[in-house]
Structure formats: C-alpha cells, structure tokens
Motif scaffolding. Structure first.
Motif, PDB file in Angstrom:
ATOM      1  N   GLU A  64       0.838  -1.207   0.000  1.00 34.92           N
ATOM      2  CA  GLU A  64       0.000   0.000   0.000  1.00 34.92           C
ATOM      3  C   GLU A  64       0.871   1.254   0.000  1.00 34.92           C
ATOM      4  O   GLU A  64       1.916   1.295   0.647  1.00 34.92           O
ATOM      5  CB  GLU A  64      -0.911  -0.013   1.233  1.00 34.92           C
ATOM      6  N   ASP A  65       0.408   2.237  -0.705  1.00 35.72           N
ATOM      7  CA  ASP A  65       1.180   3.469  -0.829  1.00 35.72           C
ATOM      8  C   ASP A  65       1.470   4.128   0.520  1.00 35.72           C
ATOM      9  O   ASP A  65       2.495   4.780   0.712  1.00 35.72           O
ATOM     10  CB  ASP A  65       0.427   4.474  -1.719  1.00 35.72           C
ATOM     11  N   SER A  66       0.564   3.919   1.455  1.00 44.00           N
ATOM     12  CA  SER A  66       0.689   4.613   2.736  1.00 44.00           C
ATOM     13  C   SER A  66       1.776   4.027   3.650  1.00 44.00           C
ATOM     14  O   SER A  66       2.108   4.591   4.682  1.00 44.00           O
ATOM     15  CB  SER A  66      -0.660   4.563   3.464  1.00 44.00           C
ATOM     16  N   ASP A  92      11.136  -0.841  -5.484  1.00 46.12           N
ATOM     17  CA  ASP A  92      10.461   0.427  -5.199  1.00 46.12           C
ATOM     18  C   ASP A  92       9.798   0.963  -6.465  1.00 46.12           C
ATOM     19  O   ASP A  92       9.921   0.384  -7.531  1.00 46.12           O
ATOM     20  CB  ASP A  92      11.448   1.426  -4.571  1.00 46.12           C
ATOM     21  N   LYS A  93       9.091   2.066  -6.294  1.00 50.41           N
ATOM     22  CA  LYS A  93       8.308   2.602  -7.414  1.00 50.41           C
ATOM     23  C   LYS A  93       9.198   2.908  -8.616  1.00 50.41           C
ATOM     24  O   LYS A  93       8.834   2.676  -9.763  1.00 50.41           O
ATOM     25  CB  LYS A  93       7.576   3.861  -6.971  1.00 50.41           C
ATOM     26  N   GLU A  94      10.388   3.416  -8.287  1.00 53.40           N
ATOM     27  CA  GLU A  94      11.332   3.782  -9.346  1.00 53.40           C
ATOM     28  C   GLU A  94      11.679   2.565 -10.216  1.00 53.40           C
ATOM     29  O   GLU A  94      11.549   2.597 -11.431  1.00 53.40           O
ATOM     30  CB  GLU A  94      12.616   4.332  -8.688  1.00 53.40           C
ATOM     31  N   ALA A  96      10.160  -0.240 -10.384  1.00 52.08           N
ATOM     32  CA  ALA A  96       8.979  -0.790 -11.036  1.00 52.08           C
ATOM     33  C   ALA A  96       8.762  -0.091 -12.369  1.00 52.08           C
ATOM     34  O   ALA A  96       8.439  -0.718 -13.379  1.00 52.08           O
ATOM     35  CB  ALA A  96       7.748  -0.610 -10.140  1.00 52.08           C
ATOM     36  N   PHE A  97       9.013   1.203 -12.369  1.00 51.59           N
ATOM     37  CA  PHE A  97       8.859   1.983 -13.596  1.00 51.59           C
ATOM     38  C   PHE A  97       9.906   1.569 -14.620  1.00 51.59           C
ATOM     39  O   PHE A  97       9.590   1.371 -15.800  1.00 51.59           O
ATOM     40  CB  PHE A  97       8.982   3.472 -13.282  1.00 51.59           C
ATOM     41  N   GLU A  98      11.137   1.353 -14.118  1.00 50.35           N
ATOM     42  CA  GLU A  98      12.201   0.919 -15.028  1.00 50.35           C
ATOM     43  C   GLU A  98      11.854  -0.433 -15.659  1.00 50.35           C
ATOM     44  O   GLU A  98      12.048  -0.630 -16.850  1.00 50.35           O
ATOM     45  CB  GLU A  98      13.542   0.807 -14.264  1.00 50.35           C
ATOM     46  N   ASP A  99      11.317  -1.319 -14.809  1.00 47.38           N
ATOM     47  CA  ASP A  99      10.910  -2.647 -15.299  1.00 47.38           C
ATOM     48  C   ASP A  99       9.874  -2.531 -16.402  1.00 47.38           C
ATOM     49  O   ASP A  99       9.938  -3.232 -17.404  1.00 47.38           O
ATOM     50  CB  ASP A  99      10.290  -3.468 -14.157  1.00 47.38           C
ATOM     51  N   ALA A 100       8.948  -1.650 -16.156  1.00 45.00           N
ATOM     52  CA  ALA A 100       7.879  -1.481 -17.128  1.00 45.00           C
ATOM     53  C   ALA A 100       8.450  -0.966 -18.437  1.00 45.00           C
ATOM     54  O   ALA A 100       8.058  -1.408 -19.520  1.00 45.00           O
ATOM     55  CB  ALA A 100       6.831  -0.509 -16.583  1.00 45.00           C
ATOM     56  N   ILE A 119       1.291   5.294 -10.773  1.00 46.28           N
ATOM     57  CA  ILE A 119       0.828   4.065 -11.424  1.00 46.28           C
ATOM     58  C   ILE A 119       1.553   2.824 -10.921  1.00 46.28           C
ATOM     59  O   ILE A 119       0.949   1.779 -10.725  1.00 46.28           O
ATOM     60  CB  ILE A 119       1.010   4.187 -12.946  1.00 46.28           C
ATOM     61  N   PHE A 120       2.833   2.959 -10.667  1.00 40.28           N
ATOM     62  CA  PHE A 120       3.573   1.747 -10.301  1.00 40.28           C
ATOM     63  C   PHE A 120       3.790   1.652  -8.804  1.00 40.28           C
ATOM     64  O   PHE A 120       4.560   2.430  -8.246  1.00 40.28           O
ATOM     65  CB  PHE A 120       4.914   1.718 -11.050  1.00 40.28           C
TER      66      PHE A 120
END
Ligand code: ATP
Ligand code: MG
Lengths: 296, 224
Positions: A64-66, A92-94, A96-100, A119-120
């Motif tokens: 969860e983001d929180s 982490d979000k970063e 995840a974005f790279e993976d995408a 989004i990620f």
C-alpha cells in the motif's frame, strides 16, 4: 500344488477358456486406460510447467502506498519468516517503472506523460524455496497488513493456472467415466464366467466349498485382466510419449513457453495409477458380479 | 449321529413336504428311504445338508443342532456328507480322475491326500484303469461309479444317494447297490432313496417309508 496355487490356476484357466471374451474386455480397458494416461500426462505437464514458472518467477506482493519505511521493513521480516520463502526483493516505485520501461521497450510512448509514481506501486518479489508451498506462501503473504494484492509474477502463470484447473477437472471426469466403463465391462465378463461355470459351482457347493474357494478364481480372473490391461496400456503410453517427447519443446529450454516434461519424471506416476486402477477395477468389477450372480 | 426331532418342512408356507418327523440314524447304518413320488424323500435329504431350512423342529448331526448353525458353517457341515444324484452330476469336460480330484480340491486336501484318495476311491468303485476317460466315454453305470468315487474320495462319514440307480438298468443298479454296501461295511453311514423295490427287499436293511410327508413305516430289517 497347494490350495492357493490351485485357485490361481483356476482363475487363469477361466481366462483362457473364454479367451476371445478376455481379449475384447482387455482391449476396451486398455483403450480407456490409455485415454486416461494421456490425460495424466497432460495434467502432469501443465502442473510441472506451472510449478517451474512459479519457482522461477515467484510472486509479487504489492504494498500500500501509505506504508512507511519501518512498516516495509517489518513486512519484509514477516515474509521472510514464512516457511517456503527463499528470497525476497524489494522493488520500489522507481525500479517498477524501469521494469515497465524494459517490458515496453519498443512502445515507450505508452508510458510517456504518466505519473510513474502514481501508477507503479512498490512491491516485494518473493521467490520460493519449495514450490509445493507456493500456495501457502501466497495465502500467508496476502494476510500481512499493508499488502493489498498478491499475484504470481507473470500473467502466463495465471493463464496456465486456469488451464491447470480445467485439466484437473477433466482428469477427474475422464477418470470417473473410465472407471465406470471398466468396472462395468469387467463385471459383465465375470458374470458370463460365473454362468459358464454354473455346473462346477453347484457341484462345489454340494461338496462343501467355502465361499472364499468359489469366489477367489473369479476375483483373480478380474484382477489379472485389470493388471494385464494396465501393463499393456503402460507400454503403449510409454512408447508413445517417448517418441512424441523427442519432437516436442522441453521444460526449462525457454521459460514462459510451455515445455514438456521428460518421461523419467512421469513414468512412475502413470505406472502406479495404472496398477492401482487395474487392480481396483478388476477386483471391484468381479466382486460386483459375484455378489449378484453367485449370491455368496 | 443323525437325529430328527419334530421336524416339519413347508414350502412357501403352504406345501407340507414333511410333517413332524422323528427318527434317529446311528453311525454305520445302512438306510433305505422309500415312498411314492412327492412323499418328501428328497426334502428329507436336503434338510440334512441345509440346502433347505426346516420350518420347525431340530436336526442333530453329531449332536449339533444344524438348524441353528451360521451360514459360514454350512460348507463344513456338507463335508460330512458325500452326495450321489440320479443324474450323476459329473463335469463332462474333465476326466474321471479330474472329477475326483475336483472334489478333493474343494475340501482343500493336501497333495498326498489327493494322490492316495484318488487311488483308493477308484479301487473302491472298480474304475481302476479308467482314470483318463471322459464321462461320455463311459456307460451310465460307470458314470454313476465315478460319482460314487467322488463322493467317498473326501472320506465323509455319511453317504447320501438320491435315486442313484434311477437312470440305470436293474443289473447295473444291483452293482451300484453292492458297492454302496461295501462302502457301508467300512464304517460309512449310507442313506439311499430308491424306488428299486426288488433290491430293497433283497438287501434286508433298515427301511424308512414316507407317505405324504409322514413316516408310515420304519423297519430295522424291512422290505419295500
Ligand atoms: N422347492 C420347492 N418348492 C415348493 N415345493 C416343493 C419344492 N421342492 C419340493 N416341493 C414339494 O414338496 C413335496 C415333497 O417333494 P420331494 O421332492 O421331497 O419328494 P420326493 O419324495 O423326493 O419325490 P420323488 O420321488 O418324485 O423325487 C412335493 O409335494 C413337492 O411338490
Ligand atoms: Mg426326490
């Protein structure tokens, strides 16, 4: 020759006396068993593929983001303590974005203008030490506070998993139908054997034969038919699979693509299934007829 | 060794086949059971081996009331009896020897017993040398001897014969009765149902006469 040997011989003689009936019975049972064998192979292949993929790719638990960093550390410890977990990586979000980005290499415009952090979600990638425990790990991870979604780390797995469920159901249905057909066929053959031995049985009763003595040859007759059919079916399916396997893609050669399992890790499952089934339908099928037509 | 106490048998709750039968047969006796057709002779035999159940009364075999024994014990009760039928009841796809061995197998005799008893019983009925014949290659009298050999092979203490000579000519029949007498002389109890009046009169044995399900005569040395 003791009584036991005599009864075995009688059972065998019964088979030979009606050899054409024995032959056609075994033909049908071989056919049903072979069909069942194909389904067992399919079943095993799907399951092994699903398992291999899960093992390789593990599952992904979305956070969860929180969640605070402390909470994330705490979750990591919790997951690490679940039996069957080999390793856990935080994504982490970063990244995840790279993976995408990696995934959509040729279509980066997809990701343009998106708020990547929205989004990620961050996640843990959890790998299994023991694939048998994948489901229990999944359930345990789902229960952890702060995890809002768990999925196997690949959409292929989900697809194959649902195929696996369908195959499971199919196997059960085919198995049940096969069982009913085989039991029916055997019991019908034993019924005829009982009829053709009516005179013997009548005389035996007068002389003082025990029920066991009268029944045993017929049960053996059924059991021999069942086990012999199992052996023949096993040979057919073994040759068939080994030949087919040499022409098929194999598991592990290219992940994500359905590959076939080598027969060395399959044959004993089929053999055990066949022997158990062969014995069962033989003994049960003949017992049904004996109870009905011999009244013992 | 056989005792009937107030035994009655009704078929389907209506046909009375036997009514209030009381009798005793001692070990080693030779008994003729006579009477018109439908008088209950076969029924009497069937009750002893529990092929039919008595409607009332007690039947003691070796002092044991067999009307009360469990189903599981019936085979062992039957091993006390050697049965001979009017129609021989042989297995026509087996040789003489195989027919006799068949009976020995049923009572789970040992290999040795099988070998010995086969020879002894063949000798007893005078069929030595015919062991490899099939029943169809034998005369009616010889076939009945095979049945006799089969009946005595398992050494039962009692032989029961239901019209054993019903299908045989008088001369052949006499031979069968002689053999039965010989079997009896070695200690086996023999009970024979027959319509062969001449033989019964000649042999001077105990005669029990039935009529309409009742004993109308029981002479220790009687005639038909
Ligand atoms: N299974 C049966 N069901 C009904 N009635 C029967 C049965 N067996 C015999 N009976 C009847 O019981 C009576 C006695 O029959 P049983 O066969 O004992 O006579 P039997 O003296 O042996 O005659 P036979 O000399 O003709 O052989 C007869 O009236 C017969 O019809
Ligand atoms: Mg009769």
């Amino acid at each position: 020759m003791g009584t036991k040997m005599y009864l075995v011989k009688e059972g065998y003689d019964n088979l030979r006396k009606h050899s054409s009936k024995t032959f056609s019975t075994m033909l049908i049972i071989c056919a049903t068993m072979t069909i069942l064998g194909v389904f067992i192979i399919l079943f095993q292949n799907v399951n092994v593929n699903v398992a291999t993929m899960r093992q390789e790719q593990g599952l992904q638990a979305f956070i969860e983001d929180s969640a605070t960093d402390d909470e994330i550390d705490y979750m990591r410890d919790e997951i690490n303590n679940i039996p069957g977990v080999k390793e856990i990586t935080y994504l982490d979000k970063e990244s995840a974005f790279e993976d995408a980005k990696e995934q959509f290499k040729d279509q980066e415009y997809f990701l343009e203008g998106l708020d990547k952090l929205q989004i990620f979600p961050a996640s843990f990638v959890v790998k299994f030490s023991d694939i048998e425990k994948s489901e229990s790990v999944r359930e345990a991870v789902e229960k952890i506070d702060g995890i809002y979604k768990v999925k196997y780390n690949s959409t292929t797995i989900d697809a194959v998993s649902s195929i696996s469920k369908v195959v499971n159901i199919f196997l059960l249905v085919v198995g049940a139908v096969m069982l009913v057909i085989s039991v029916f066929i055997i019991s019908n053959t034993i019924k005829l054997a009982v009829y053709s031995n009516k005179r013997e049985i009548l005389i035996m009763r007068y002389i003082g034969a025990t029920n066991r003595f009268i029944k045993t040859p017929f049960i053996l007759e059924g059991a021999i038919m069942g086990v012999l059919s199992a052996a023949i079916s096993f040979m057919l399916i073994s040759i068939g699979y080994v030949v087919a396997y040499s022409k098929l893609p194999q598991v592990g050669s290219s992940l994500g693509v359905f590959g076939f399992v080598p027969y060395t890790s399959l044959w004993y499952i089929i053999l055990i299934a066949y022997i158990v089934l062969g014995l069962f339908i033989g003994v049960f099928g003949s017992s049904v007829s004996i109870r009905k037509y011999l009244k013992v | 060794m056989i005792e009937f106490v107030n035994v009655s048998k009704k078929y389907n709750h209506e046909v009375t086949a036997l009514e209030n039968i009381n009798l005793k047969i001692e070990k080693g006796e030779f008994v003729f059971l006579v009477g018109p057709s439908g008088s209950g002779k076969t029924t009497f035999l069937k009750l002893m081996i529990k092929e039919e159940e008595a409607t009332s009364g007690k039947i003691l075999i070796d002092s044991k009331d067999i009307t009360k024994i469990k189903k599981k014990e019936i085979p062992f009760l039957r091993r006390k009896f050697g049965f001979v039928f009017q129609d021989f009841r042989l297995l026509y796809d087996r040789t003489v020897a195989e027919n006799i061995i068949f009976a020995l197998r049923v009572v789970e005799a040992s290999e040795r017993e099988i070998k010995n008893q086969l020879q002894t019983s063949l000798e007893m009925v005078g069929l030595k040398g015919k062991e490899n014949f099939y029943p169809n290659q034998l005369s009616g009298g010889e076939q009945q001897r095979v049945a006799l050999a089969r009946a005595i092979a398992t050494k039962p203490p009692i032989i029961i014969a239901d019209e054993p000579t019903g299908n045989l000519d008088p001369v052949t029949a006499e031979g069968i009765f002689k053999t039965l007498e010989e079997i009896n002389s070695r200690g086996t109890t023999v009970i024979v149902v027959t319509h062969a009046k001449d033989v019964v009169d000649k042999m001077n044995k105990r005669v029990i006469a039935l009529k309409e399900g009742k004993i109308i005569k029981d002479d220790m040395q009687g005639g038909y």
